[in-house]
Enzyme design. Structure first.
Site, short mmCIF file in Angstrom:
data_model
loop_
_atom_site.label_atom_id
_atom_site.label_comp_id
_atom_site.label_asym_id
_atom_site.label_seq_id
_atom_site.Cartn_x
_atom_site.Cartn_y
_atom_site.Cartn_z
CE1 TYR A 1 1.87 -9.36 -1.13
CE2 TYR A 1 -0.47 -9.82 -1.74
CZ TYR A 1 0.77 -9.54 -2.11
OH TYR A 1 1.01 -8.52 -3.35
CB CYS A 2 1.90 -7.13 2.08
SG CYS A 2 2.09 -5.21 2.36
CG LEU A 3 0.20 -4.47 7.66
CD1 LEU A 3 1.49 -3.95 8.42
CD2 LEU A 3 -0.82 -3.23 7.37
#
Length: 584
Positions: free
Chosen positions: A315-317
């Protein structure tokens, strides 16, 4: 010749000066802003045609406003303010002015004047020949911040909703607003969470899915969640959240916990919980996050669920880290993964979105000096940056509601989580900003892992990738660029919502819809606009589509594995949610 000692002393002096400068300017580089404004002013001065266009636009707007003002004054001369019929106005999409109260005189004129200013400045900051694109975006963003601050909706004497509330309550709204302001200031200066966050206790109200911590090292805890079904899919799911946030964005309340949903679908779920770093952790770099975070967790899952490949999710980074790690595994011939899933995760940073406004050489240099002084990037710095990206909604609208209308809306679990921010170690954050945002090394096959270059073109696993329509952090068109980097089969989903709310999209959530389309392995990607035109649309939560996607790539159900693997060196060391998530 300058001696080495003299050179080091000079560098140390410069770093100290930049760190002090960063504290003065709240780590926002004034040099970067100044260069952008000078670039725009000088090129606008050399554009007489553009100047004439702006003059004509201003004249046209003032003539239109004068006609409307005259009509309103004529109407008000014949009727009282309470019964005056306003002139027909267009529909307004700006939520600040959508209430019918803004159709009354003189507030409708204030609204029209303000929106004319918005239109003029948008025209003024766009299309000036010769302005460097990053500078143009900075100027437009800066003007937007000033206009958002000066909006008539932000002031008691120009907001009809505040007028109506004040008259109806004889000013009691201001009394409540003062109390709200005092409570907020007290919490801020005391370093306490916002009012209402006490209703969401980590481990009780949120992050409450039962499980055990089965790995703890100096950077990460690994949580294994207890099964809720008699049988499970044999391949476990390993989730890599971003370390810019607490992991429990994926394990909020019982009704909207993605982790609980996966467990209830018969998956054995593991999730990383990153340490909230302190000054002593300043030297942790991206390789450390891969080694101590990803690789250590992967080894633990292999020991607890032996002989099974893993559905990896980022998720995301955390998704960017997963992509890097998957490329390194492909480079090294490591085939322990069954599939990859990415939530709002970028791999090509050539068009990274609004966060790039805060990232250039001057800005990064200032951040590095401050992080070298403190050892990490403070959590409130990221919070301010995210608020500025949507200041009208995230900053000014809540202030109007709390302090002028005297209405404190109850905190949601998502809002309470958002206030539970984390820090980032200096070395890692510097590497991330430079290698991704400034140099775009990953997409250009220049990114090193343990000293050796990786390439996403070597990744050949089925991929499920989610982008969100209103994402200001990882714009979905940027997330879509993964199609151009890997040859794999990619099922791409575009869902309504933003970077967080679009992912926390449980079944039954109102007004949710998504588009989905699969690109077969080895085939050329279609252009992003063509994808949007062709992808099938569905009402409801994309979680259902992902659950089906995982199911079709999993084997026949088996008995749940044990919690931890003591004989292999992974005994349970405590209950979920663990210790690291509790560190402020």
């Amino acid at each position: 010749m300058v001696s080495r000692q003299s050179h080091d002393q000079a560098e140390q002096l410069d770093a100290s000066a930049r760190a002090a400068w960063a504290r003065i300017w709240s780590s926002i580089s004034p040099e970067s802003q100044f260069l952008a404004w000078m670039d725009w002013i000088r090129h606008l001065a050399l554009s007489p045609g553009k100047q004439e266009q702006l003059r004509q636009l201003a004249q046209k707007q003032w003539e239109q406003l004068f006609r409307e003002w005259s009509q309103e004054l004529a109407a008000s001369a014949q009727q009282s303010l309470q019964t005056a019929q306003p002139a027909p106005t267009p529909a307004y999409t700006d939520r600040r002015f959508s209430d019918p109260a803004w159709d009354r005189w003189p507030f409708n004129l204030l609204r029209q004047t303000y929106q004319a200013q918005q239109q003029w400045w948008q025209s003024a900051t766009e299309g000036v020949a010769g302005v460097e694109p990053h500078h143009q975006k900075l100027i437009a963003f800066g003007v937007e911040q000033w206009l958002n601050m000066l909006s008539p909706s932000n002031f008691a004497w120009t907001n009809p909703l505040v007028w109506d509330k004040t008259l109806a309550e004889h000013g009691d709204n201001f009394s409540r607003g003062l109390t709200n302001w005092q409570q907020d200031m007290q919490a801020q200066f005391a370093g306490e969470p916002p009012v209402g966050a006490q209703d969401f206790v980590v481990g009780k109200d949120v992050a409450a899915t039962p499980g055990k911590v089965v790995l703890r090292n100096e950077l990460v805890e690994l949580i294994q969640y207890a099964p809720t079904t008699k049988q499970v899919h044999p391949e476990p799911v390993l989730i890599v959240p971003a370390w810019i946030m607490k992991y429990y964005i994926l394990d909020l309340s019982e009704h909207n916990s993605l982790i609980k949903y996966l467990v209830d679908q018969g998956h054995t779920v593991f999730c990383l919980s990153w340490k909230n770093p302190v000054a002593q952790d300043h030297a942790f770099g991206m390789d450390d996050y891969i080694r101590l975070g990803w690789k250590a967790s992967l080894d633990a899952v292999n020991a607890i669920v032996p002989g099974q490949k893993i559905h990896a999710t980022g998720y995301c980074l955390g998704g960017t880290l997963l992509a890097i790690a998957a490329a390194a595994m492909a480079r090294d011939g490591d085939d322990r993964l069954a599939s990859l899933t990415f939530f709002a995760a970028q791999t090509d940073f050539s068009e990274p979105g609004d966060l790039s406004l805060f990232i250039d050489e001057s800005q990064v240099s200032l951040l590095e000096a401050q992080m070298a002084d403190e050892g990490y990037l403070r959590a409130n710095q990221m919070e301010v940056a995210f608020q500025m990206l949507r200041s009208a909604d995230l900053l000014w609208a809540p202030m109007v509601s709390k302090y002028l209308l005297g209405e404190r809306l109850p905190l949601s679990d998502l809002m309470a989580w958002n206030a539970d921010a984390t820090r980032m170690p200096a070395t890692m954050h510097s590497q991330y900003l430079r290698r991704m945002y400034l140099n775009n090394d990953l997409s250009q096959n220049r990114y090193p892992v343990q000293g050796r270059i990786v390439s996403l073109s070597q990744v050949n696993l089925p991929i499920f990738c989610v982008g969100t329509v209103s994402d200001h952090v990882a714009p979905w068109r940027s997330v879509y660029k993964l199609h151009y980097l890997v040859p794999s089969e990619i099922t791409f989903v575009l869902t309504t919502g933003g970077h967080n709310a679009g992912i926390v999209s449980e079944p039954g959530h109102p007004r949710r819809k998504y588009q989905i389309h699969t690109r077969a392995a080895g085939t050329a990607p279609i252009l992003v606009d063509d994808w949007q035109a062709q992808a099938a649309s569905h009402q409801g939560s994309w979680w259902l589509a992902w659950a089906e996607w995982l199911k079709t790539r999993s084997g026949a159900n088996v008995k749940p594995p044990q919690m931890g693997a003591a004989k292999q060196g992974y005994p349970p060391v405590g209950p979920a949610p663990g210790q690291y998530v509790l560190v402020k």
